[in-house]
Motif scaffolding. Structure first.
Motif, mmCIF file in Angstrom:
data_model
loop_
_atom_site.group_PDB
_atom_site.id
_atom_site.type_symbol
_atom_site.label_atom_id
_atom_site.label_comp_id
_atom_site.label_asym_id
_atom_site.label_seq_id
_atom_site.Cartn_x
_atom_site.Cartn_y
_atom_site.Cartn_z
ATOM 1 N N LEU A 1 0.842 -1.197 0.000
ATOM 2 C CA LEU A 1 0.000 0.000 0.000
ATOM 3 C C LEU A 1 0.876 1.245 0.000
ATOM 4 C CD1 LEU A 1 -2.819 -0.775 2.587
ATOM 5 C CD2 LEU A 1 -3.043 -0.560 0.124
ATOM 6 N N ALA B 1 -6.142 -7.916 0.771
ATOM 7 C CA ALA B 1 -6.426 -7.792 2.198
ATOM 8 C C ALA B 1 -7.876 -8.153 2.489
ATOM 9 C CB ALA B 1 -6.136 -6.365 2.662
ATOM 10 N N ALA B 2 -8.777 -7.713 1.618
ATOM 11 C CA ALA B 2 -10.195 -8.032 1.815
ATOM 12 C C ALA B 2 -10.418 -9.541 1.746
ATOM 13 C CB ALA B 2 -11.043 -7.322 0.766
ATOM 14 N N LEU C 1 -5.350 -3.953 -1.699
ATOM 15 C CA LEU C 1 -6.590 -3.820 -0.918
ATOM 16 C C LEU C 1 -7.479 -5.040 -1.092
ATOM 17 C CD1 LEU C 1 -8.047 -0.222 -1.216
ATOM 18 C CD2 LEU C 1 -7.491 -1.520 0.819
ATOM 19 N N GLY D 1 -6.990 0.712 4.630
ATOM 20 C CA GLY D 1 -6.152 0.641 3.438
ATOM 21 C C GLY D 1 -6.548 1.604 2.339
ATOM 22 N N VAL D 2 -7.769 2.154 2.381
ATOM 23 C CA VAL D 2 -8.134 3.104 1.334
ATOM 24 C C VAL D 2 -7.461 4.448 1.559
ATOM 25 C CG1 VAL D 2 -10.371 2.042 0.896
ATOM 26 C CG2 VAL D 2 -10.218 3.967 2.455
ATOM 27 N N ILE E 1 -2.132 -0.458 -5.433
ATOM 28 C CA ILE E 1 -2.835 -0.227 -4.178
ATOM 29 C C ILE E 1 -4.137 -1.006 -4.144
ATOM 30 C CG2 ILE E 1 -3.970 1.492 -2.747
ATOM 31 C CD1 ILE E 1 -2.093 3.554 -3.768
ATOM 32 N N TRP E 2 -4.886 -0.899 -5.238
ATOM 33 C CA TRP E 2 -6.191 -1.570 -5.249
ATOM 34 C C TRP E 2 -6.043 -3.083 -5.170
ATOM 35 C CZ3 TRP E 2 -10.953 0.290 -4.576
ATOM 36 C CH2 TRP E 2 -11.133 1.670 -4.687
ATOM 37 N N ILE F 1 -10.486 -1.404 6.174
ATOM 38 C CA ILE F 1 -10.856 -0.239 5.359
ATOM 39 C C ILE F 1 -9.760 0.815 5.371
ATOM 40 C CG2 ILE F 1 -12.597 1.560 5.029
ATOM 41 C CD1 ILE F 1 -14.571 -0.144 6.232
#
Lengths: 308, 286
Positions: free
Chosen positions: A263, A282-283, A279, B137-138, A275-276, B135
């Motif tokens: 990140l 991680a989700a 993410l 991370g956004v 980054i996405w 979250i």
């Protein structure tokens, strides 16, 4: 009376269709579909200014279809399109060697290992503290308010300090990150387990007393089984929060490895797609961990004789 | 064994014994019981500070590793203007604005999807799922979109607070019992009358639960988001830069401020809850 209730008995429908309408799967899929559509719309909207600028500098003619196509294929978009993110994830998981530092699974594994270590220590600590609180009145009165008060403290803010300080004395790698996860994950376990250990009713405790059961026997045969549902509920919260702890713990280490480092590196170099994809990884990790705890809960509860 | 460590240990033993004794007291008057409920944790907290100080002095731990509370206190009193500027930037701007917008949006969304069971079934599992996601991370994305100043932090706070509010409000709106709703129907009350006079008051405990969870999340979100880029002011900025310069006492001062702000914020929400949901069983004393 709703319309569905009126028509349901008269219309003959297949069970699959009925389940899809009345269950959760179809609404979730439709909501997800709408979200993805909105995402694509925003991709075009947010990336368009840069793209139009690029067209004008190059002096090329462009149409609306060109714009839509190109906004979804930028190198460093403001908002990458979903298929770009999926392609990036595919490229960095299956497309590269598993041992390579560019593999997303490698980073996910780094994060996962410190998450799990911290989660296990935190859960054990939380259970022990809860046992002490339930069995000692002074501890209950003095420690419990602080456990609750400490939840209002932004613990994650301490994370970089712990990492840097432990690095300074030569402790680096897995343990400092795991400590942050421990710190975060033990709160929900303490609170949940205190409630759980106290959940047996007075007559059940009285029954144990009529059996002349010792304190240990009461604990193992009554309090512990009664607290298990609470344990799993708080473990679900704890595992999710210890993942957050591990990710934040990776931020100040200089972006070496782990999802948090991905990140940070992505934000330094403007690599939005990276980054996405971190993410999403991680989700997926969070979903996997919570799901595993849920499966464990179901197995243990079934063995305890709970009805599904 | 030197005197600092021995003193701390003696203090610990004495405080422990005092707490044991106090915990066994069972005063009859309610005010005495409340005072006891405050006194025992206060003694425990003071003991923690004393032991901390004693251990640092006794073992001669370098202040970089663990700063003694007295040094942190000197640092707090000597750098109040900086701390106040950071507090303004992080708390008064990013946290409060983001919190208000995030909670408000979650609440309004819950009311909007209240009439559609289909949307509820679709959104609720997603909302629950998102609540478990990291979250935070956004934050880098928000910093890219909204710049370095506080709007990007407020945006992170909005996203973090939205889903707990949504999930809790939807749950709370279904908390009123069927008998009560039937009664409202016999009064021929409209949807909105039922909503404002029955269902929202019944949902208040759930809504306040979300407000309390969010008060903690908001502060964490704003501070961590500042790790990804800020102007040269803010709690998260101060923490990350002072760590780099090994000014650990300043970091501790900042953390103490954050803890104080977080506790006061939480306490304010809890007081408001007590005033609004005084009728709820969990608020009854004794």
């Amino acid at each position: 009376m709703t319309a569905a209730a009126d028509t349901a008995p008269t219309r003959t429908t297949t069970p699959v269709f009925r389940r899809a309408v009345e269950g959760k799967a179809l609404p979730i899929l439709i909501v997800l579909g709408v979200i993805i559509l909105i995402w694509y719309a925003f991709t075009v909207y947010l990336n368009a200014p840069w793209q139009i600028d690029a067209y004008e500098r190059a002096g090329t003619e462009w149409t609306a279809t060109d714009l839509v196509r190109d906004t979804m294929a930028q190198e460093r978009p403001v908002l990458p399109s979903p298929h770009q993110v999926v392609a990036e994830i595919w490229k960095t998981t299956v497309g590269t060697r598993l041992t390579s530092k560019r593999n997303l699974f490698y980073h996910a594994w780094i994060t996962l290992s410190s998450t799990l270590l911290g989660f296990v220590i935190g859960t054990a600590l939380g259970v022990l503290l809860a046992v002490g609180i339930v069995h000692n009145r002074a501890m209950d009165k003095s420690v419990m308010p602080w456990v609750i008060a400490s939840q209002t403290i932004p613990i994650l803010a301490v994370a970089p300090m712990i990492i840097v300080v432990l690095n300074a004395i030569g402790l680096s790698g897995l343990l400092p990150k795991a400590l942050i996860s421990t710190y975060l994950s033990f709160f929900p376990v303490v609170v949940g387990m205190v409630k759980g250990f106290r959940s047996p009713e007075a007559f059940q405790l009285d029954l144990m007393r009529t059996y002349n059961a010792s304190g240990t026997q009461t604990f193992w045969k009554l309090r512990w089984p009664a607290a298990l549902p609470y344990l799993f509920t708080s473990m679900k919260v704890a595992v999710a929060i210890s993942l957050v702890g591990a990710i934040v713990g990776e931020l100040p280490t200089g972006a070496v490895s782990g999802l948090g480092a991905r990140l940070l590196a992505g934000s330094y170099y403007g690599q939005t797609v990276q980054i996405w994809s971190a993410l999403f990884m991680a989700a997926a990790l969070a979903a996997l961990l919570v799901g595993l705890v849920g499966i464990g809960q179901r197995v243990v509860m079934a063995r305890l004789g709970a009805k599904p | 064994m030197n005197w600092a460590l021995t003193g701390a240990l003696l203090f610990w033993a004495a405080a422990w014994a005092l707490n044991e004794w106090l915990a066994r007291l069972n005063p009859h008057s309610a005010s005495a019981r409340r005072a006891l409920g405050l006194l025992i944790p206060a003694i425990f907290g003071i003991t923690l500070l004393v032991v901390w100080e004693g251990v640092v002095r006794g073992f001669d731990i370098s202040p970089v590793l663990l700063t003694p509370p007295s040094a942190i206190w000197t640092r707090i009193t000597s750098s109040l203007p900086t701390l106040w500027a950071d507090f303004q930037q992080t708390f008064l701007k990013a946290v409060l604005i983001g919190y208000a917008i995030g909670c408000g949006a979650g609440f309004l969304t819950a009311i909007a999807i209240d009439r559609s069971p289909f949307l509820q079934r679709g959104l609720m599992p997603l909302g629950n799922f998102v609540s478990a996601l990291p979250i935070i991370g956004v934050a880098p994305i928000m910093v890219m979109w909204f710049g370095f100043d506080w709007p990007s932090k407020a945006a992170v706070v909005i996203i973090m607070t939205f889903f707990p509010m949504l999930v809790n409000t939807v749950e709370g709106l279904s908390a009123s019992s069927a008998i009560d709703r039937d009664l409202m129907r016999t009064y021929a009350s409209s949807y909105w009358q039922t909503l404002f006079k029955l269902r929202l008051p019944a949902a208040a405990p759930f809504i306040f639960n979300a407000l309390k969870i969010n008060s903690t999340l908001a502060l964490i979100g704003a501070i961590v988001a500042e790790f990804f880029g800020t102007p040269i002011v803010g709690m998260g900025f101060r923490i990350s830069t002072e760590v780099g310069r090994m000014n650990i006492d300043m970091v501790w001062a900042e953390i103490a401020m954050a803890a104080l702000a977080g506790s006061l914020f939480y306490g304010a929400v809890a007081l408001l809850e007590r005033a609004v949901t005084f009728w709820h069983p969990s608020m009854r004393s004794g």
